[in-house]
Enzyme design. Structure first.
Site, PDB file in Angstrom:
ATOM      1  N   HIS A 187      51.488  46.886  42.624  1.00 37.98           N
ATOM      2  CA  HIS A 187      52.573  46.230  41.464  1.00 37.98           C
ATOM      3  C   HIS A 187      51.861  45.905  40.297  1.00 37.98           C
ATOM      4  O   HIS A 187      50.243  46.204  40.164  1.00 37.98           O
ATOM      5  CB  HIS A 187      52.428  44.657  42.324  1.00 37.98           C
ATOM      6  CG  HIS A 187      50.966  43.977  42.276  1.00 37.98           C
ATOM      7  ND1 HIS A 187      50.210  44.023  43.390  1.00 37.98           N
ATOM      8  CD2 HIS A 187      50.358  43.078  41.558  1.00 37.98           C
ATOM      9  CE1 HIS A 187      49.162  43.476  43.319  1.00 37.98           C
ATOM     10  NE2 HIS A 187      49.128  42.737  42.106  1.00 37.98           N
ATOM     11  N   HIS A 240      47.397  45.961  36.262  1.00 38.78           N
ATOM     12  CA  HIS A 240      46.411  46.851  37.109  1.00 38.78           C
ATOM     13  C   HIS A 240      46.393  48.381  36.749  1.00 38.78           C
ATOM     14  O   HIS A 240      47.412  48.821  36.703  1.00 38.78           O
ATOM     15  CB  HIS A 240      46.796  46.379  38.721  1.00 38.78           C
ATOM     16  CG  HIS A 240      46.586  45.108  38.996  1.00 38.78           C
ATOM     17  ND1 HIS A 240      45.468  44.378  38.950  1.00 38.78           N
ATOM     18  CD2 HIS A 240      47.426  44.219  39.717  1.00 38.78           C
ATOM     19  CE1 HIS A 240      45.627  43.249  39.555  1.00 38.78           C
ATOM     20  NE2 HIS A 240      46.962  43.076  39.844  1.00 38.78           N
ATOM     21  N   CYS A 251      47.505  33.400  41.586  1.00 39.94           N
ATOM     22  CA  CYS A 251      47.032  33.325  40.320  1.00 39.94           C
ATOM     23  C   CYS A 251      47.161  31.985  39.873  1.00 39.94           C
ATOM     24  O   CYS A 251      46.645  31.595  38.764  1.00 39.94           O
ATOM     25  CB  CYS A 251      47.568  34.362  39.431  1.00 39.94           C
ATOM     26  SG  CYS A 251      46.929  36.046  40.112  1.00 39.94           S
ATOM     27  N   ASP A 303      49.457  40.230  35.028  1.00 35.85           N
ATOM     28  CA  ASP A 303      48.962  40.868  36.118  1.00 35.85           C
ATOM     29  C   ASP A 303      49.038  42.276  35.616  1.00 35.85           C
ATOM     30  O   ASP A 303      50.173  42.649  35.190  1.00 35.85           O
ATOM     31  CB  ASP A 303      49.499  40.513  37.530  1.00 35.85           C
ATOM     32  CG  ASP A 303      48.354  40.788  38.343  1.00 35.85           C
ATOM     33  OD1 ASP A 303      47.221  40.300  38.428  1.00 35.85           O
ATOM     34  OD2 ASP A 303      48.699  41.105  39.612  1.00 35.85           O
ATOM     35  N   LYS A 354      44.970  40.544  32.707  1.00 33.39           N
ATOM     36  CA  LYS A 354      43.927  40.472  33.886  1.00 33.39           C
ATOM     37  C   LYS A 354      44.094  41.269  34.914  1.00 33.39           C
ATOM     38  O   LYS A 354      45.232  41.865  35.300  1.00 33.39           O
ATOM     39  CB  LYS A 354      44.131  38.788  34.175  1.00 33.39           C
ATOM     40  CG  LYS A 354      45.369  38.609  34.850  1.00 33.39           C
ATOM     41  CD  LYS A 354      45.296  37.201  35.170  1.00 33.39           C
ATOM     42  CE  LYS A 354      46.355  36.889  36.153  1.00 33.39           C
ATOM     43  NZ  LYS A 354      46.677  37.828  37.243  1.00 33.39           N
ATOM     44  N   ASP A 364      51.673  35.014  34.915  1.00 34.01           N
ATOM     45  CA  ASP A 364      52.322  36.207  35.621  1.00 34.01           C
ATOM     46  C   ASP A 364      53.706  36.187  36.186  1.00 34.01           C
ATOM     47  O   ASP A 364      54.109  36.398  37.261  1.00 34.01           O
ATOM     48  CB  ASP A 364      51.459  36.261  36.925  1.00 34.01           C
ATOM     49  CG  ASP A 364      50.108  36.601  36.679  1.00 34.01           C
ATOM     50  OD1 ASP A 364      49.657  36.527  35.647  1.00 34.01           O
ATOM     51  OD2 ASP A 364      49.322  37.019  37.718  1.00 34.01           O
TER      52      ASP A 364
HETATM   53  C1  VGL Z   1      49.070  37.861  42.157  1.00 36.90           C
HETATM   54  C2  VGL Z   1      48.533  38.821  44.298  1.00 36.90           C
HETATM   55  C3  VGL Z   1      48.228  39.971  43.711  1.00 36.90           C
HETATM   56  C4  VGL Z   1      49.613  36.677  41.349  1.00 36.90           C
HETATM   57  C5  VGL Z   1      48.581  38.842  41.673  1.00 36.90           C
HETATM   58  O1  VGL Z   1      49.983  36.806  40.098  1.00 36.90           O
HETATM   59  O2  VGL Z   1      49.571  35.541  42.213  1.00 36.90           O
HETATM   60  N1  VGL Z   1      49.005  37.806  43.677  1.00 36.90           N
HETATM   61  N2  VGL Z   1      48.052  40.014  42.413  1.00 36.90           N
HETATM   62 ZN    ZN Z   2      47.575  41.713  41.275  1.00 36.32          ZN
END
Ligand code: VGL
Ligand code: ZN
Length: 177
Positions: free
Chosen positions: A61, A48, A127, A46, A86, A8
């Site tokens: 995000h 979404h 993550c 990440d 993911k 990420d």
């Molecule tokens: C993450 C919070 C929400 C991460 C992803 O990549 O650590 N943290 N979504």
């Molecule tokens: Zn996230």
């Protein structure tokens, strides 16, 4: 064989992004140097949908295909052959790269006979931690490169707790020198 898993490292988790790790920029040169040392580099993103339940806990995000979900310009991307996506479902936080829905991480690792997994990226408490714990559970010898990881620092103390949890579960914390 060893592999580097970059978790990420996306614009939204960097300063100026929607959910920044305050020191996120500091890891980019370290990650670039690490990438040069590995033959197999796998990255997760990440990714979404806008109506995800995840956004009851977090600011919006890393929407799929958005600029916030892109890798930063400064990242040396040429060796990243596989990008795992993911958190792609409405019902899904997807904190671990092992929860990717487009490709199974375990398949890639098994096909390449990876037994040593080096993890870096964002964020320490979410993550990176969840990915490292899943990797250990799946039986990989798992290293975390301290200077190549940064925390979102949403709750005081969580960053330190995450390092302890990873170490207690058997992760080997290494330093980039
Ligand atoms: C993450 C919070 C929400 C991460 C992803 O990549 O650590 N943290 N979504
Ligand atoms: Zn996230």
């Amino acid at each position: 064989m060893k592999a580097l898993l970059l978790v990420d490292l996306q614009n939204d988790f960097l300063p100026g992004g929607a959910l920044p790790a305050p020191d996120g920029n500091s890891i980019i040169p370290v990650v670039n140097a690490l990438i040069d040392q590995f033959e197999l580099v796998i990255a997760s993103k990440d990714w979404h949908p806008n109506n995800s339940i995840h956004f009851q806990k977090w600011p919006i995000h890393c929407l799929a295909n958005s600029a916030g979900a892109a890798f930063p310009e400064e990242l040396n991307q040429h060796k990243i052959k596989t990008v795992l996506l993911k958190g792609t479902r409405n019902s899904d936080d997807g904190y671990s790269a092992f929860e990717a829905t487009n490709i199974q991480l375990t398949n890639i690792l098994n096909e390449n006979q990876v037994d040593q997994l080096y993890v870096c990226g964002l964020t320490t408490e979410y993550c990176v931690k969840n990915t490292v714990l899943d990797a250990l559970n799946a039986g990989y010898q798992t290293y975390v490169v301290k200077e190549a990881v940064a925390a979102v620092k949403a709750q005081p103390g969580d960053e330190e707790k995450a390092w302890e949890e990873m170490q207690d579960a058997g992760a080997i914390i290494v330093h980039y020198a």
